[in-house]
Write a protein that holds these residues in place. Sequence first.
Motif, PDB file in Angstrom:
ATOM      1  N   SER A   1     -86.117 -48.464 -11.976  1.00 30.54           N
ATOM      2  CA  SER A   1     -86.445 -47.134 -12.474  1.00 30.54           C
ATOM      3  C   SER A   1     -85.205 -46.270 -12.641  1.00 30.54           C
ATOM      4  N   ASN A   2     -84.096 -46.717 -12.068  1.00 27.72           N
ATOM      5  CA  ASN A   2     -82.877 -45.928 -12.175  1.00 27.72           C
ATOM      6  C   ASN A   2     -81.643 -46.816 -12.337  1.00 27.72           C
ATOM      7  N   LEU A   3     -81.548 -47.464 -13.470  1.00 31.76           N
ATOM      8  CA  LEU A   3     -80.392 -48.304 -13.759  1.00 31.76           C
ATOM      9  C   LEU A   3     -79.112 -47.468 -13.824  1.00 31.76           C
ATOM     10  N   ALA A   4     -79.227 -46.226 -14.252  1.00 26.47           N
ATOM     11  CA  ALA A   4     -78.054 -45.346 -14.306  1.00 26.47           C
ATOM     12  C   ALA A   4     -77.486 -45.115 -12.904  1.00 26.47           C
ATOM     13  N   GLY A   5     -78.354 -45.090 -11.887  1.00 25.78           N
ATOM     14  CA  GLY A   5     -77.891 -44.935 -10.511  1.00 25.78           C
ATOM     15  C   GLY A   5     -77.029 -46.102 -10.073  1.00 25.78           C
ATOM     16  N   GLN A   6     -77.442 -47.299 -10.459  1.00 29.02           N
ATOM     17  CA  GLN A   6     -76.649 -48.492 -10.150  1.00 29.02           C
ATOM     18  C   GLN A   6     -75.267 -48.371 -10.796  1.00 29.02           C
ATOM     19  N   GLN A   7     -75.233 -47.953 -12.047  1.00 30.92           N
ATOM     20  CA  GLN A   7     -73.959 -47.808 -12.746  1.00 30.92           C
ATOM     21  C   GLN A   7     -73.078 -46.746 -12.097  1.00 30.92           C
ATOM     22  N   ASP A   8     -73.689 -45.649 -11.649  1.00 29.83           N
ATOM     23  CA  ASP A   8     -72.931 -44.610 -10.938  1.00 29.83           C
ATOM     24  C   ASP A   8     -72.295 -45.166  -9.678  1.00 29.83           C
ATOM     25  N   ARG A   9     -73.065 -45.931  -8.893  1.00 26.86           N
ATOM     26  CA  ARG A   9     -72.530 -46.522  -7.662  1.00 26.86           C
ATOM     27  C   ARG A   9     -71.361 -47.454  -7.962  1.00 26.86           C
ATOM     28  N   ILE A  10     -71.521 -48.269  -8.985  1.00 27.90           N
ATOM     29  CA  ILE A  10     -70.465 -49.216  -9.340  1.00 27.90           C
ATOM     30  C   ILE A  10     -69.201 -48.477  -9.747  1.00 27.90           C
ATOM     31  N   GLN A  11     -69.340 -47.447 -10.550  1.00 27.19           N
ATOM     32  CA  GLN A  11     -68.160 -46.674 -10.963  1.00 27.19           C
ATOM     33  C   GLN A  11     -67.477 -46.013  -9.773  1.00 27.19           C
ATOM     34  N   LEU A  12     -68.254 -45.456  -8.856  1.00 28.05           N
ATOM     35  CA  LEU A  12     -67.665 -44.845  -7.659  1.00 28.05           C
ATOM     36  C   LEU A  12     -66.964 -45.890  -6.797  1.00 28.05           C
ATOM     37  N   TYR A  13     -67.598 -47.038  -6.627  1.00 24.34           N
ATOM     38  CA  TYR A  13     -67.005 -48.127  -5.844  1.00 24.34           C
ATOM     39  C   TYR A  13     -65.681 -48.576  -6.469  1.00 24.34           C
ATOM     40  N   GLN A  14     -65.674 -48.751  -7.778  1.00 23.40           N
ATOM     41  CA  GLN A  14     -64.434 -49.148  -8.460  1.00 23.40           C
ATOM     42  C   GLN A  14     -63.361 -48.075  -8.309  1.00 23.40           C
ATOM     43  N   SER A  15     -63.755 -46.828  -8.352  1.00 22.59           N
ATOM     44  CA  SER A  15     -62.808 -45.741  -8.173  1.00 22.59           C
ATOM     45  C   SER A  15     -62.202 -45.765  -6.766  1.00 22.59           C
ATOM     46  N   PHE A  16     -63.060 -45.937  -5.748  1.00 20.48           N
ATOM     47  CA  PHE A  16     -62.561 -46.022  -4.374  1.00 20.48           C
ATOM     48  C   PHE A  16     -61.623 -47.208  -4.205  1.00 20.48           C
ATOM     49  N   CYS A  17     -62.011 -48.353  -4.758  1.00 18.91           N
ATOM     50  CA  CYS A  17     -61.150 -49.538  -4.662  1.00 18.91           C
ATOM     51  C   CYS A  17     -59.813 -49.285  -5.336  1.00 18.91           C
ATOM     52  N   GLY A  18     -59.830 -48.622  -6.482  1.00 16.16           N
ATOM     53  CA  GLY A  18     -58.591 -48.293  -7.183  1.00 16.16           C
ATOM     54  C   GLY A  18     -57.705 -47.382  -6.356  1.00 16.16           C
ATOM     55  N   THR A  19     -58.305 -46.376  -5.734  1.00 13.74           N
ATOM     56  CA  THR A  19     -57.555 -45.458  -4.883  1.00 13.74           C
ATOM     57  C   THR A  19     -56.928 -46.193  -3.708  1.00 13.74           C
ATOM     58  N   LEU A  20     -57.656 -47.151  -3.155  1.00 19.29           N
ATOM     59  CA  LEU A  20     -57.156 -47.916  -2.007  1.00 19.29           C
ATOM     60  C   LEU A  20     -56.264 -49.087  -2.417  1.00 19.29           C
ATOM     61  N   GLY A  21     -56.206 -49.373  -3.710  1.00 19.86           N
ATOM     62  CA  GLY A  21     -55.377 -50.467  -4.192  1.00 19.86           C
ATOM     63  C   GLY A  21     -55.930 -51.839  -3.845  1.00 19.86           C
ATOM     64  N   VAL A  22     -57.265 -51.970  -3.814  1.00 21.86           N
ATOM     65  CA  VAL A  22     -57.885 -53.263  -3.518  1.00 21.86           C
ATOM     66  C   VAL A  22     -58.760 -53.709  -4.681  1.00 21.86           C
ATOM     67  N   ASP A  23     -58.910 -55.009  -4.822  1.00 22.08           N
ATOM     68  CA  ASP A  23     -59.725 -55.596  -5.870  1.00 22.08           C
ATOM     69  C   ASP A  23     -61.200 -55.394  -5.534  1.00 22.08           C
ATOM     70  N   PRO A  24     -62.020 -54.842  -6.440  1.00 25.65           N
ATOM     71  CA  PRO A  24     -63.442 -54.656  -6.150  1.00 25.65           C
ATOM     72  C   PRO A  24     -64.220 -55.967  -6.109  1.00 25.65           C
ATOM     73  N   GLY A  25     -63.629 -57.042  -6.558  1.00 32.93           N
ATOM     74  CA  GLY A  25     -64.294 -58.331  -6.552  1.00 32.93           C
ATOM     75  C   GLY A  25     -65.252 -58.484  -7.715  1.00 32.93           C
ATOM     76  N   SER A  26     -66.022 -59.561  -7.659  1.00 38.88           N
ATOM     77  CA  SER A  26     -66.986 -59.837  -8.736  1.00 38.88           C
ATOM     78  C   SER A  26     -68.387 -59.492  -8.235  1.00 38.88           C
ATOM     79  N   ASN A  27     -69.368 -59.753  -9.041  1.00 38.99           N
ATOM     80  CA  ASN A  27     -70.780 -59.495  -8.702  1.00 38.99           C
ATOM     81  C   ASN A  27     -71.008 -58.031  -8.328  1.00 38.99           C
ATOM     82  N   LEU A  28     -70.624 -57.142  -9.207  1.00 37.17           N
ATOM     83  CA  LEU A  28     -70.770 -55.707  -8.917  1.00 37.17           C
ATOM     84  C   LEU A  28     -72.174 -55.204  -9.177  1.00 37.17           C
ATOM     85  N   THR A  29     -72.956 -55.890  -9.987  1.00 39.55           N
ATOM     86  CA  THR A  29     -74.318 -55.456 -10.286  1.00 39.55           C
ATOM     87  C   THR A  29     -75.316 -56.222  -9.436  1.00 39.55           C
ATOM     88  N   CYS A  30     -76.513 -55.649  -9.309  1.00 40.85           N
ATOM     89  CA  CYS A  30     -77.525 -56.349  -8.482  1.00 40.85           C
ATOM     90  C   CYS A  30     -78.460 -57.189  -9.320  1.00 40.85           C
TER      91      CYS A  30
END
Length: 152
Positions: A123-152
């Motif tokens: 019911s909220n695919l946009a929410g999943q995308q928001d989480r993924i973007q935030l996670y990638q942003s945090f990983c970028g800030t920390l300088g770590v690879d977010p890995g694969s399988n980012l979607t559920c």
Amino acid sequence: MCWYMYVYLWSSGGQYVEEINKSTYCDTSSGVSCASGQQYYGRGPLQLSWNYNYKAAGDAIGFDGINNPGIVASDPTISFETAVWFWMTSSSPTCHNAMVNGNGFGATINAINGGLECGSNPSNLAGQQDRIQLYQSFCGTLGVDPGSNLTC
């Protein structure tokens, strides 16, 4: 962020402690009752919600989650214990196992908010995308690879 995502109350100590758009979150179909006058909205660093989660966390940690859910926001020790409890024990796989066994970030989304963001007709695919973007942003800030399988 999307409408259902938690909006938090910022405490004077600089920690998110409560969901602002509060709801009762009482589902007795699991066999867990709800106490009169209590609400089981998101509290704590991992935003524990729903009566059945408060009951299970309380039983595991040693507090009355049904009659005193507010303790998750007011007691820092219980607050973080509930977050660790949820991360380590809820769902299959748990959030912890999803990350350490290579299932990826998407499996944690499914464990935390799967009913809304995952499955064949979320019911909220946009929410999943928001989480993924935030996670990638945090990983970028920390300088770590977010890995694969980012979607559920």
